[in-house]
Design a protein around this motif. Structure first.
Motif, PDB file in Angstrom:
ATOM      1  N   GLN A 275       1.251  -1.136  -0.132  1.00 12.39           N
ATOM      2  CA  GLN A 275      -0.085   0.180  -0.030  1.00 12.39           C
ATOM      3  C   GLN A 275       0.868   1.608   0.148  1.00 12.39           C
ATOM      4  O   GLN A 275       2.224   1.166   0.431  1.00 12.39           O
ATOM      5  CB  GLN A 275      -1.055  -0.020   1.410  1.00 12.39           C
ATOM      6  N   SER A 276       0.365   2.815  -0.680  1.00  7.63           N
ATOM      7  CA  SER A 276       1.492   3.485  -0.907  1.00  7.63           C
ATOM      8  C   SER A 276       1.987   4.395   0.249  1.00  7.63           C
ATOM      9  O   SER A 276       2.227   4.958  -0.070  1.00  7.63           O
ATOM     10  CB  SER A 276       0.350   4.407  -1.405  1.00  7.63           C
ATOM     11  N   GLY A 277       1.275   3.786   1.128  1.00  8.67           N
ATOM     12  CA  GLY A 277       2.445   4.439   3.111  1.00  8.67           C
ATOM     13  C   GLY A 277       3.108   3.934   3.516  1.00  8.67           C
ATOM     14  O   GLY A 277       3.461   4.428   4.591  1.00  8.67           O
ATOM     15  N   SER A 278       3.687   2.246   2.614  1.00 13.54           N
ATOM     16  CA  SER A 278       4.758   1.784   3.407  1.00 13.54           C
ATOM     17  C   SER A 278       5.804   2.484   2.807  1.00 13.54           C
ATOM     18  O   SER A 278       6.936   2.241   1.468  1.00 13.54           O
ATOM     19  CB  SER A 278       4.012  -0.067   2.834  1.00 13.54           C
ATOM     20  N   THR A 279       6.801   3.757   2.992  1.00  9.45           N
ATOM     21  CA  THR A 279       7.796   4.310   2.914  1.00  9.45           C
ATOM     22  C   THR A 279       8.416   4.373   3.311  1.00  9.45           C
ATOM     23  O   THR A 279       9.440   5.579   3.310  1.00  9.45           O
ATOM     24  CB  THR A 279       6.980   5.999   2.226  1.00  9.45           C
ATOM     25  N   GLY A 280       8.979   3.798   4.764  1.00  9.09           N
ATOM     26  CA  GLY A 280      10.438   3.940   5.336  1.00  9.09           C
ATOM     27  C   GLY A 280      10.134   5.010   6.418  1.00  9.09           C
ATOM     28  O   GLY A 280      11.232   5.281   6.998  1.00  9.09           O
ATOM     29  N   ASP A 281       8.745   5.765   6.677  1.00  5.87           N
ATOM     30  CA  ASP A 281       9.153   6.884   7.574  1.00  5.87           C
ATOM     31  C   ASP A 281       9.420   6.836   9.279  1.00  5.87           C
ATOM     32  O   ASP A 281      10.336   7.505   9.529  1.00  5.87           O
ATOM     33  CB  ASP A 281       7.764   7.480   7.468  1.00  5.87           C
ATOM     34  N   GLY A 282       8.994   5.942   9.316  1.00  7.09           N
ATOM     35  CA  GLY A 282       9.153   4.782  10.740  1.00  7.09           C
ATOM     36  C   GLY A 282      11.170   4.699  10.737  1.00  7.09           C
ATOM     37  O   GLY A 282      11.526   5.127  11.539  1.00  7.09           O
ATOM     38  N   ILE A 283      11.427   4.270   9.629  1.00  9.78           N
ATOM     39  CA  ILE A 283      13.413   3.482   9.668  1.00  9.78           C
ATOM     40  C   ILE A 283      13.365   5.475  10.638  1.00  9.78           C
ATOM     41  O   ILE A 283      14.659   5.259  10.666  1.00  9.78           O
ATOM     42  CB  ILE A 283      12.976   3.056   8.963  1.00  9.78           C
ATOM     43  N   ALA A 470       7.988  -2.500  16.227  1.00 14.45           N
ATOM     44  CA  ALA A 470       7.373  -3.914  15.922  1.00 14.45           C
ATOM     45  C   ALA A 470       6.550  -3.720  14.624  1.00 14.45           C
ATOM     46  O   ALA A 470       6.641  -3.090  14.329  1.00 14.45           O
ATOM     47  CB  ALA A 470       6.515  -4.849  16.831  1.00 14.45           C
ATOM     48  N   GLY A 471       6.924  -5.005  14.005  1.00 15.21           N
ATOM     49  CA  GLY A 471       6.673  -5.240  12.439  1.00 15.21           C
ATOM     50  C   GLY A 471       7.314  -5.373  11.502  1.00 15.21           C
ATOM     51  O   GLY A 471       8.018  -5.291  11.763  1.00 15.21           O
ATOM     52  N   GLU A 472       7.304  -4.861  10.739  1.00 15.76           N
ATOM     53  CA  GLU A 472       7.823  -4.601   9.351  1.00 15.76           C
ATOM     54  C   GLU A 472       9.054  -3.245   9.151  1.00 15.76           C
ATOM     55  O   GLU A 472       9.812  -3.867   8.812  1.00 15.76           O
ATOM     56  CB  GLU A 472       6.450  -4.494   8.011  1.00 15.76           C
ATOM     57  N   VAL A 473       8.458  -2.899  10.114  1.00 17.91           N
ATOM     58  CA  VAL A 473       9.302  -1.803  10.654  1.00 17.91           C
ATOM     59  C   VAL A 473      10.914  -2.436  11.224  1.00 17.91           C
ATOM     60  O   VAL A 473      12.276  -1.945  10.639  1.00 17.91           O
ATOM     61  CB  VAL A 473       9.193   0.173  11.257  1.00 17.91           C
ATOM     62  N   THR A 474      10.642  -3.245  11.701  1.00 14.49           N
ATOM     63  CA  THR A 474      11.797  -4.112  11.985  1.00 14.49           C
ATOM     64  C   THR A 474      12.627  -5.217  10.573  1.00 14.49           C
ATOM     65  O   THR A 474      11.994  -4.937  10.495  1.00 14.49           O
ATOM     66  CB  THR A 474      11.729  -4.684  13.236  1.00 14.49           C
ATOM     67  N   GLY A 475      14.381  -5.272  11.122  1.00 13.72           N
ATOM     68  CA  GLY A 475      14.447  -5.926  10.613  1.00 13.72           C
ATOM     69  C   GLY A 475      15.132  -6.505  11.728  1.00 13.72           C
ATOM     70  O   GLY A 475      15.096  -7.138  12.565  1.00 13.72           O
ATOM     71  N   GLY A 476      14.971  -8.275  10.899  1.00 12.87           N
ATOM     72  CA  GLY A 476      16.478  -9.406  11.093  1.00 12.87           C
ATOM     73  C   GLY A 476      15.680 -10.820  11.875  1.00 12.87           C
ATOM     74  O   GLY A 476      16.294 -11.399  11.583  1.00 12.87           O
ATOM     75  N   LEU A 477      14.415 -10.844  12.265  1.00 12.39           N
ATOM     76  CA  LEU A 477      13.475 -11.491  11.610  1.00 12.39           C
ATOM     77  C   LEU A 477      13.357 -13.031  11.175  1.00 12.39           C
ATOM     78  O   LEU A 477      14.131 -13.699  11.255  1.00 12.39           O
ATOM     79  CB  LEU A 477      12.023 -11.970  12.545  1.00 12.39           C
ATOM     80  N   HIS A 478      13.247 -12.511   9.919  1.00 14.14           N
ATOM     81  CA  HIS A 478      13.274 -13.490   8.411  1.00 14.14           C
ATOM     82  C   HIS A 478      14.505 -13.416   7.854  1.00 14.14           C
ATOM     83  O   HIS A 478      14.577 -14.696   7.091  1.00 14.14           O
ATOM     84  CB  HIS A 478      12.458 -12.677   8.152  1.00 14.14           C
ATOM     85  N   GLY A 479      15.423 -12.896   8.369  1.00 12.96           N
ATOM     86  CA  GLY A 479      17.404 -13.011   7.578  1.00 12.96           C
ATOM     87  C   GLY A 479      16.939 -12.838   6.367  1.00 12.96           C
ATOM     88  O   GLY A 479      16.144 -11.575   5.542  1.00 12.96           O
TER      89      GLY A 479
END
Length: 510
Positions: A275-283, A470-479
């Motif tokens: 969706q268009s809001g997934s733009t990495g703002d939180g990162i 939490a969620g997709e804003v984070t990294g590492g879990l999925h490798g």
């Protein structure tokens, strides 16, 4: 103009696929278009949200909350519900005109092991098996601490959802898994609409304020401790809201072509399912206060994406027995291998696309197909020969492919590609169907680094006081590769953890 827009959107949403919206009494609608810091919401994203709901009115905004949650997807709403349960006064800010985020687009289900519903069906599963298969799917590069916490708390997450009237008791299987551990709604429908609606209802029941068109642009901090956020509302008013903790659940960067091309120039021009809001703002905001990132170049390509609108064709279609064939009408891959391998096999075809083939039995079991059919993606043939004609495909090849596949299902032995899952039913129930697919950008495995308490870490591995994610804003879990069904599990497991841990921190600070 606003009135005309509202009428149009109401009509569109009535025929949309997935649900969105929520709120409590005295709310304002969240259906007006809103620009974000990097781009505007598309009408397609708004329309992906089914029935119109209402949100908290700006007049109810307070200057201070115990916990601020940035992002109203599955992880954000889960965190808010848990924080409220722990006696906190949380608030949710969502930059888009509707809540739900990428969670609304989820289709296949939620992975979990050793669950009550598995045991009821006699499925013998284990957390260790779930752990090892996810680690193998991620090529051994997963953050093992996060992965261990994830699998060990997955069954409790299913039970928690059940306790708040979100029942996921229909089981299927996804690529890279050996057991039926993908949990979905009882009727087999796509999980996104159902999950978002259920979480929204609980947000409403718990009187948790949820503001849409509320674009958080900065995380505020003093002396290394988070103090709140700056948020710009639809009327372009910017306010500083204080809190003792902030939870960032803004999702990934799958809709930000600049970030995608920065880390993966080879993916330039790929369609995205995000969706268009997934733009990495939180990162970006977390980096500005000292947070660090991990695996930013790990971007998942999903093998089965409808290319015109970037709509994901869920893994459940293959999990319930669908197969992939080339333009020549032949299979070319184990359809339920990991997503990276299936995507590579499709890209290697001369057309760089393929067809997902299934019968009416699969259609009955995978309710998400109803949406694909409504959108005009599904081609139907009364017989295998008729379907082949519709696809301009050699009929004799497709007939032989299905004959061979059905024999493999009967023998439970796929001698061609060693598929071992999603073989409970053959493809012999006419009419037959096809959806043309090709790979597309689906998920960003990279993001901010956290520990199992969901605290955001700085470059030295130290937790930033009062900041959680939490969620997709984070990294590492999925490798290097995410297993289908694990993203929904992640938002619930770590969304709950963020709510609990931030509440414990705030309680200690009081």
């Amino acid at each position: 103009m606003k009135k005309k827009t509202m009428v149009l959107l109401t009509w569109v949403l009535a025929f949309g696929a997935f649900a969105s919206g929520c709120g409590s009494d005295n709310k304002t609608t969240g259906s007006s278009a809103s620009s974000s810091s990097t781009g505007e919401s598309s009408s397609a994203d708004v329309a992906s949200g089914a029935s119109e709901k209402v949100y908290t009115d700006i007049s109810e905004l307070k200057d201070d909350y115990d916990i601020i949650i940035v992002g109203a997807g599955g992880a954000g709403m889960t965190a808010a519900i848990e924080a409220k349960e722990k006696g906190m006064n949380p608030v949710i800010f969502e930059k888009m005109p509707v809540a739900g985020g990428n969670t609304l687009k989820s289709s296949s289900g939620m992975n979990a092991s050793e669950t009550t519903f598995q045991k009821e069906e006699g499925i013998e599963d284990s957390n260790d098996k779930f752990y090892e298969e996810t680690l193998e799917g991620g090529h051994g590069t997963n953050d093992k601490e996060l992965l261990r916490y994830f699998v060990d708390n997955s069954a409790a997450a299913i039970d928690w959802l059940d306790s708040i009237d979100i029942k996921l008791n229909n089981l299927t299987i996804t690529g890279g898994m050996s057991e039926k551990r993908t949990h979905r709604p009882e009727d087999g429908s796509a999980i996104g609409e159902y999950l978002v609606d259920g979480l929204f209802q609980n947000v409403k029941k718990n009187d948790i304020p949820l503001f849409v068109n509320a674009d958080v642009t900065k995380i505020n901090e003093k002396d290394g401790t988070v103090t709140g956020v700056s948020v710009t509302f639809n009327d372009e008013t910017t306010k500083d809201i204080t809190s003792k903790a902030v939870i960032v659940t803004t999702g990934g960067y799958g809709a930000n072509s600049d970030i995608i091309e920065k880390y993966r120039p080879d993916l330039k021009g790929y369609v995205t399912t995000n969706q268009s809001g997934s733009t990495g703002d939180g990162i970006k905001m977390i980096e500005e206060v000292g947070g660090t990132t991990v695996d930013m170049d790990q971007i998942q390509i999903h093998p089965t994406v409808q290319q015109d609108k970037g709509v994901l064709i869920g893994e459940v279609v293959r999990g319930e027995g669908g197969i992939l064939v080339s333009q020549e009408g032949t299979r070319f891959v184990n359809e339920l291998d990991t997503r990276d391998k299936v995507s590579a096999a499709i890209t290697a075809l001369p057309e760089k696309s393929a067809y997902l083939i299934f019968d009416s039995g699969v259609k009955e079991r995978a309710k998400a197909i109803e949406f694909y059919e409504q959108q005009g993606y599904v081609v139907e043939g009364k017989s295998i020969e008729a379907l082949a004609e519709e696809l301009d495909m050699p009929a004799e090849n497709l007939e032989e492919t299905l004959k061979t596949w059905n024999a493999s299902v009967e023998a439970q032995d796929d001698t061609e590609f060693s598929r071992t899952t999603g073989m409970d039913n053959d493809l012999s129930k006419a009419p037959y169907y096809a959806i043309k697919i090709a790979p597309g950008i689906h998920y960003t495995m990279g993001g901010v680094k956290i520990n199992k308490e969901t605290q955001v870490l700085d470059k030295d591995g130290k937790a930033i006081t009062g900041l959680y994610a939490a969620g997709e804003v984070t990294g590492g879990l999925h490798g290097e590769n995410r297993i289908g069904g694990n993203s929904v599990g992640e938002i619930i497991v770590f969304g709950r953890q963020a709510g609990v841990q931030s509440a414990a921190f705030v309680e200690k600070e009081k």
